[in-house]
Design a protein around this motif. Structure first.
Motif, PDB file in Angstrom:
ATOM      1  N   ILE A  69       0.850  -1.197   0.000  1.00 46.25           N
ATOM      2  CA  ILE A  69       0.000   0.000   0.000  1.00 46.25           C
ATOM      3  C   ILE A  69       0.883   1.245   0.000  1.00 46.25           C
ATOM      4  O   ILE A  69       0.428   2.336   0.336  1.00 46.25           O
ATOM      5  CB  ILE A  69      -0.989   0.036   1.195  1.00 46.25           C
ATOM      6  N   PHE A  70       2.157   1.043  -0.356  1.00 48.41           N
ATOM      7  CA  PHE A  70       3.049   2.186  -0.444  1.00 48.41           C
ATOM      8  C   PHE A  70       2.531   3.120  -1.534  1.00 48.41           C
ATOM      9  O   PHE A  70       2.219   2.682  -2.642  1.00 48.41           O
ATOM     10  CB  PHE A  70       4.473   1.700  -0.772  1.00 48.41           C
ATOM     11  N   ASN A  71       2.393   4.392  -1.200  1.00 48.16           N
ATOM     12  CA  ASN A  71       1.859   5.390  -2.135  1.00 48.16           C
ATOM     13  C   ASN A  71       0.384   5.193  -2.479  1.00 48.16           C
ATOM     14  O   ASN A  71      -0.117   5.815  -3.408  1.00 48.16           O
ATOM     15  CB  ASN A  71       2.680   5.449  -3.440  1.00 48.16           C
ATOM     16  N   ALA A  72      -0.313   4.315  -1.739  1.00 46.88           N
ATOM     17  CA  ALA A  72      -1.746   4.144  -2.014  1.00 46.88           C
ATOM     18  C   ALA A  72      -2.510   5.347  -1.480  1.00 46.88           C
ATOM     19  O   ALA A  72      -2.056   6.061  -0.587  1.00 46.88           O
ATOM     20  CB  ALA A  72      -2.254   2.866  -1.356  1.00 46.88           C
ATOM     21  N   ARG A  73      -3.711   5.575  -2.060  1.00 46.81           N
ATOM     22  CA  ARG A  73      -4.526   6.704  -1.624  1.00 46.81           C
ATOM     23  C   ARG A  73      -5.512   6.266  -0.545  1.00 46.81           C
ATOM     24  O   ARG A  73      -6.011   5.139  -0.559  1.00 46.81           O
ATOM     25  CB  ARG A  73      -5.304   7.282  -2.817  1.00 46.81           C
ATOM     26  N   THR A  74      -5.808   7.180   0.366  1.00 46.72           N
ATOM     27  CA  THR A  74      -6.717   6.885   1.465  1.00 46.72           C
ATOM     28  C   THR A  74      -8.033   6.301   0.950  1.00 46.72           C
ATOM     29  O   THR A  74      -8.548   5.328   1.507  1.00 46.72           O
ATOM     30  CB  THR A  74      -7.013   8.178   2.259  1.00 46.72           C
ATOM     31  N   ALA A  75      -8.557   6.886  -0.127  1.00 49.74           N
ATOM     32  CA  ALA A  75      -9.856   6.454  -0.658  1.00 49.74           C
ATOM     33  C   ALA A  75      -9.813   4.988  -1.081  1.00 49.74           C
ATOM     34  O   ALA A  75     -10.848   4.317  -1.091  1.00 49.74           O
ATOM     35  CB  ALA A  75     -10.253   7.327  -1.845  1.00 49.74           C
ATOM     36  N   ASP A  76      -8.624   4.483  -1.433  1.00 56.45           N
ATOM     37  CA  ASP A  76      -8.515   3.073  -1.798  1.00 56.45           C
ATOM     38  C   ASP A  76      -8.260   2.196  -0.577  1.00 56.45           C
ATOM     39  O   ASP A  76      -8.539   1.000  -0.597  1.00 56.45           O
ATOM     40  CB  ASP A  76      -7.372   2.882  -2.813  1.00 56.45           C
ATOM     41  N   LEU A  77      -7.701   2.785   0.480  1.00 56.02           N
ATOM     42  CA  LEU A  77      -7.359   1.994   1.667  1.00 56.02           C
ATOM     43  C   LEU A  77      -8.602   1.609   2.467  1.00 56.02           C
ATOM     44  O   LEU A  77      -8.666   0.526   3.037  1.00 56.02           O
ATOM     45  CB  LEU A  77      -6.387   2.773   2.564  1.00 56.02           C
ATOM     46  N   PRO A  79     -11.781   0.864   1.467  1.00 51.97           N
ATOM     47  CA  PRO A  79     -12.419  -0.369   0.980  1.00 51.97           C
ATOM     48  C   PRO A  79     -11.555  -1.612   1.176  1.00 51.97           C
ATOM     49  O   PRO A  79     -12.069  -2.724   1.273  1.00 51.97           O
ATOM     50  CB  PRO A  79     -12.636  -0.095  -0.522  1.00 51.97           C
ATOM     51  N   MET A  80     -10.223  -1.430   1.260  1.00 51.85           N
ATOM     52  CA  MET A  80      -9.342  -2.591   1.495  1.00 51.85           C
ATOM     53  C   MET A  80      -9.451  -3.088   2.939  1.00 51.85           C
ATOM     54  O   MET A  80      -9.077  -4.214   3.236  1.00 51.85           O
ATOM     55  CB  MET A  80      -7.885  -2.217   1.220  1.00 51.85           C
ATOM     56  N   GLY A  81      -9.913  -2.204   3.855  1.00 51.83           N
ATOM     57  CA  GLY A  81     -10.085  -2.670   5.235  1.00 51.83           C
ATOM     58  C   GLY A  81      -9.310  -1.895   6.281  1.00 51.83           C
ATOM     59  O   GLY A  81      -9.053  -2.408   7.366  1.00 51.83           O
ATOM     60  N   ILE A  82      -8.921  -0.651   5.967  1.00 51.40           N
ATOM     61  CA  ILE A  82      -8.265   0.181   6.981  1.00 51.40           C
ATOM     62  C   ILE A  82      -9.173   1.368   7.268  1.00 51.40           C
ATOM     63  O   ILE A  82      -9.713   1.978   6.344  1.00 51.40           O
ATOM     64  CB  ILE A  82      -6.900   0.730   6.486  1.00 51.40           C
ATOM     65  N   SER A  83      -9.366   1.699   8.530  1.00 52.45           N
ATOM     66  CA  SER A  83     -10.013   2.974   8.809  1.00 52.45           C
ATOM     67  C   SER A  83      -9.303   3.648   9.968  1.00 52.45           C
ATOM     68  O   SER A  83      -8.487   3.028  10.646  1.00 52.45           O
ATOM     69  CB  SER A  83     -11.517   2.836   9.032  1.00 52.45           C
ATOM     70  N   ALA A  84      -9.609   4.923  10.162  1.00 53.72           N
ATOM     71  CA  ALA A  84      -8.792   5.699  11.085  1.00 53.72           C
ATOM     72  C   ALA A  84      -9.622   6.690  11.874  1.00 53.72           C
ATOM     73  O   ALA A  84     -10.648   7.171  11.409  1.00 53.72           O
ATOM     74  CB  ALA A  84      -7.713   6.456  10.303  1.00 53.72           C
ATOM     75  N   VAL A  85      -9.149   6.992  13.092  1.00 55.61           N
ATOM     76  CA  VAL A  85      -9.722   8.053  13.912  1.00 55.61           C
ATOM     77  C   VAL A  85      -8.619   9.076  14.153  1.00 55.61           C
ATOM     78  O   VAL A  85      -7.622   8.773  14.809  1.00 55.61           O
ATOM     79  CB  VAL A  85     -10.228   7.513  15.266  1.00 55.61           C
ATOM     80  N   PRO A  86      -8.755  10.285  13.582  1.00 58.65           N
ATOM     81  CA  PRO A  86      -7.691  11.269  13.747  1.00 58.65           C
ATOM     82  C   PRO A  86      -7.603  11.809  15.177  1.00 58.65           C
ATOM     83  O   PRO A  86      -8.491  11.571  15.998  1.00 58.65           O
ATOM     84  CB  PRO A  86      -8.064  12.370  12.759  1.00 58.65           C
TER      85      PRO A  86
END
Ligand SMILES: Nc1ncnc2c1ncn2[C@@H]1O[C@H](COP(=O)(O)OP(=O)(O)OP(=O)(O)O)[C@@H](O)[C@H]1O
Ligand SMILES: [Mg+2]
Length: 241
Positions: A69-77, A79-86
């Protein structure tokens, strides 16, 4: 063999082409909690943002579930299964609790949104009673629950949490950490940054101490808690917790 959900290998990342973190190695195993601790400005948030595709990747490799996922965009991450709480501004204060949860499905709709929401409300029963209330009217701890709940709405394999207990009382801190253990046990891996370092290492399976953008120490939570240098410099000194 333990499945590695996230594998950060020799990563340098930063902003405007300038490295803030350099040569970072870090991993998160399936169904585990990994904690990153370290002083203010060490680059902890920058590391989480690097995993979530929010800054410049300058070197190294990042694998998620074995895929680069090097250089991958958040919008693609997402759906792949990563989410985040800032770290800050992590709820929509003028939206209701339920609307906040629903926002979590926009980038990656779960297979069954109603079932996912029901599962999350089982984890956070306090929120069930407040579904119609504006998130801005909740206590700090309840808002953190909304933020984590929203992140779980996309059915992620990995959630990135930046200081989930910031500003909370010791009693609430324990409640949130207990919930995170339940989230882990439900099958979601957690990578979190924490200022409440001692308590974070108590619940962490694996921990990293970041200093000046570099890995200074790494070990199981228990190993770091038992390390004299770590204790003196990063855990407020004193004896064992
Ligand atoms: N968007 C940005 N653009 C340029 N530099 C930034 C940006 N965000 C952070 N930095 C710089 O990166 C360095 C590390 O910041 P970061 O937020 O990663 O630290 P941190 O370890 O999370 O600190 P804290 O514990 O205070 O949250 C700081 O010197 C900061 O000024
Ligand atoms: Mg930070």
């Amino acid at each position: 063999m333990t499945r590695r959900v996230l594998d950060v290998q020799g990563v340098s990342a930063g902003y405007g082409g300038q490295a803030i973190i350099t040569d970072i190695d870090l991993h998160v195993d399936a169904q585990s909690i990994t904690a990153i601790i370290g002083p203010n400005g060490a680059g902890k948030s920058t590391l989480l943002k690097a995993v979530f595709g929010l800054n410049d990747h300058l070197g190294g490799e990042i694998l998620f579930d074995g895929r680069s996922i090097f250089n991958a965009r958040t919008a693609d991450l997402v759906p792949m299964g990563i989410s985040a709480v800032p770290q800050t501004h992590n709820v929509f204060r003028s939206l209701s609790v339920e609307e906040n949860l629903d926002v979590g499905t926009f980038a990656a709709p779960p297979r069954d949104a109603a079932a996912t929401k029901a599962k999350i409300l089982d984890l956070f029963p306090d929120l069930r009673e407040k579904l119609r209330q504006q998130a801005g009217e909740l206590s700090g701890g309840q808002r953190q629950m909304v933020a984590v709940g929203r992140a779980l709405m996309s059915d992620p394999k990995l959630i990135l949490l930046d200081e989930p207990t910031a500003g909370l009382s010791p009693a609430y801190l324990e409640i949130i950490f207990d919930l995170l253990l339940q989230v882990r046990d439900s099958g979601v891996s957690i990578l979190m940054v924490e200022q409440n370092a001692k308590q974070a290492l108590v619940i962490a399976d694996e921990g990293y101490v970041l200093v000046n953008g570099e890995n200074a120490y790494e070990g199981t939570g228990a190993e770091l808690l038992a390390n004299d240098e770590v204790r003196r410099s990063f855990l407020g000194g004193g004896g064992a917790p």
